[in-house]
Design an enzyme around this catalytic site. Structure first.
Site, PDB file in Angstrom:
ATOM      1  N   ASP A   1       1.070  -2.602  -5.100  1.00  0.00           N
ATOM      2  CA  ASP A   1       0.601  -2.810  -3.722  1.00  0.00           C
ATOM      3  C   ASP A   1       1.033  -4.190  -3.224  1.00  0.00           C
ATOM      4  OD1 ASP A   1      -1.120  -4.355  -5.204  1.00  0.00           O
ATOM      5  OD2 ASP A   1      -2.961  -3.603  -4.271  1.00  0.00           O
TER       6      ASP A   1
ATOM      7  N   ASP B   1       0.509   2.052  -7.827  1.00  0.00           N
ATOM      8  CA  ASP B   1      -0.661   1.189  -7.668  1.00  0.00           C
ATOM      9  C   ASP B   1      -1.576   1.811  -6.618  1.00  0.00           C
ATOM     10  OD1 ASP B   1      -1.936  -1.083  -8.439  1.00  0.00           O
ATOM     11  OD2 ASP B   1      -0.593  -2.467  -7.385  1.00  0.00           O
TER      12      ASP B   1
ATOM     13  N   GLU C   1      -3.886 -10.334 -15.482  1.00  0.00           N
ATOM     14  CA  GLU C   1      -3.236 -11.220 -14.504  1.00  0.00           C
ATOM     15  C   GLU C   1      -4.029 -12.519 -14.351  1.00  0.00           C
ATOM     16  OE1 GLU C   1      -2.256  -9.484 -10.685  1.00  0.00           O
ATOM     17  OE2 GLU C   1      -1.644 -11.437  -9.873  1.00  0.00           O
TER      18      GLU C   1
END
Ligand code: KIV
Length: 303
Positions: free
Chosen positions: A62, A101, A200
């Site tokens: 995304d 995503d 992340e």
């Protein structure tokens, strides 16, 4: 499917480097300590190049909201836009696993909506797996997706869809409490059926501990070298983002410079009548040409 195809009896032998990437082959990579390579791509041309160059996973991220559509966060991109880009990537990719995503709003509202939207990615766009952001609050959805035969990549740590809740894009998992929560969430997502977890924006030491604690692969972005694989946004890697890169980005090429130079040369050639050359032009057959007179202004038919 024929029985022969099922057994692989009449299929040509392929080396592991050429073989189709599956959840099982990614798991094997973790077991054999072979790093998993992942990149984003959002269209046919780049997905084809990323696949041909050998990445294991292509994520239709995304992040396209930011790097392709120019929004300042990932939040605005819609299901229809994500499906459109996933279809383009699907048409290009032969070997890599295509992961779609799930955009903000497509699964946060309810688990039923999450399952229905994930099914669309597999059924209408040819994705082989979906990725969703979040920890404890996503465990039930991961379980439901697994029951619906949908492979799931979880995403923990700095989750861009929670930008407002996090108060900006900040490194996560720095306190002891946050570290044990992240580790427990990763384990819960694994137990619920996720086949991989993106980590992340967390400290290297934390990602290393989570990677060791899980039997499924971790794929890091800004999470250090001990993850089982790495992912980057293709536009970051190629200098196509028009912003200073984050600390974890390494630029492997300068597509901005390449494109600027090529376009500049094209414009100069057109302005100075160097493009197109005679070789780059179509020509009339000799007989037709001979039947035409050519006054100053251009071609005219003979009287
Ligand atoms: O959208 C995206 O590109 C991602 C990666 C950064 C993991 O989620």
């Amino acid at each position: 499917m024929s029985v022969t195809a099922f057994r692989g009896g009449d299929q040509p032998a392929v080396s592991p480097a050429q073989a189709k990437v599956t959840t099982q082959s990614l798991q094997q990579k973790k077991l054999r300590r072979r790093p998993i390579t992942a990149l984003t791509a959002y269209d046919y041309a780049t997905a084809r190049l990323v696949d041909e160059a050998g990445a294991d996973i292509i994520l239709v991220g995304d992040s396209l909201a930011m790097v392709v559509m120019g929004y300042d966060s990932t939040l605005p991109v819609t299901m229809e836009e994500m499906l459109h880009h996933t279809r383009a990537v699907r048409r290009a990719v032969k070997r890599a696993m295509v992961v779609a995503d799930m955009p903000y709003g497509s699964y946060q509202v309810s688990e039923d909506a999450g399952v229905a939207n994930a099914v669309r990615f597999l059924k209408e766009a040819g994705a082989e797996a979906v990725k969703i952001e979040g920890g404890a609050q996503r465990v039930e959805l991961v379980r439901r997706l697994s029951l619906a035969e949908i492979p799931v990549v979880a995403h923990l740590g700095l989750t861009p869809q929670s930008v407002h809740k996090m108060g900006g894009y900040k490194v996560q998992g720095k306190s002891l409490e946050a570290i044990s929560r992240l580790t427990a969430e990763a384990q819960a997502l694994q137990s619920a059926g996720a086949f991989a977890v993106v980590l992340e924006g967390i400290p290297r030491e934390v990602a290393s501990r989570i990677s060791a604690a899980l039997s499924i692969p971790t794929i890091g972005i800004g999470a250090g070298a001990e993850c089982d694989g790495q992912i980057l946004v293709l536009h970051d890697l190629l200098n196509l983002t028009f912003a200073a890169p984050a600390k974890f980005v390494r630029r492997y090429g300068d597509a901005a410079e390449l494109i600027r130079n090529a376009v500049r040369s094209y414009c100069q050639d057109v302005e100075e009548r160097r493009f197109p050359s005679d070789d780059e032009s179509y020509h009339l057959p000799k007989e037709t040409l001979a039947a035409l007179v050519e006054p100053e202004g251009g071609l005219r038919r003979k009287a």
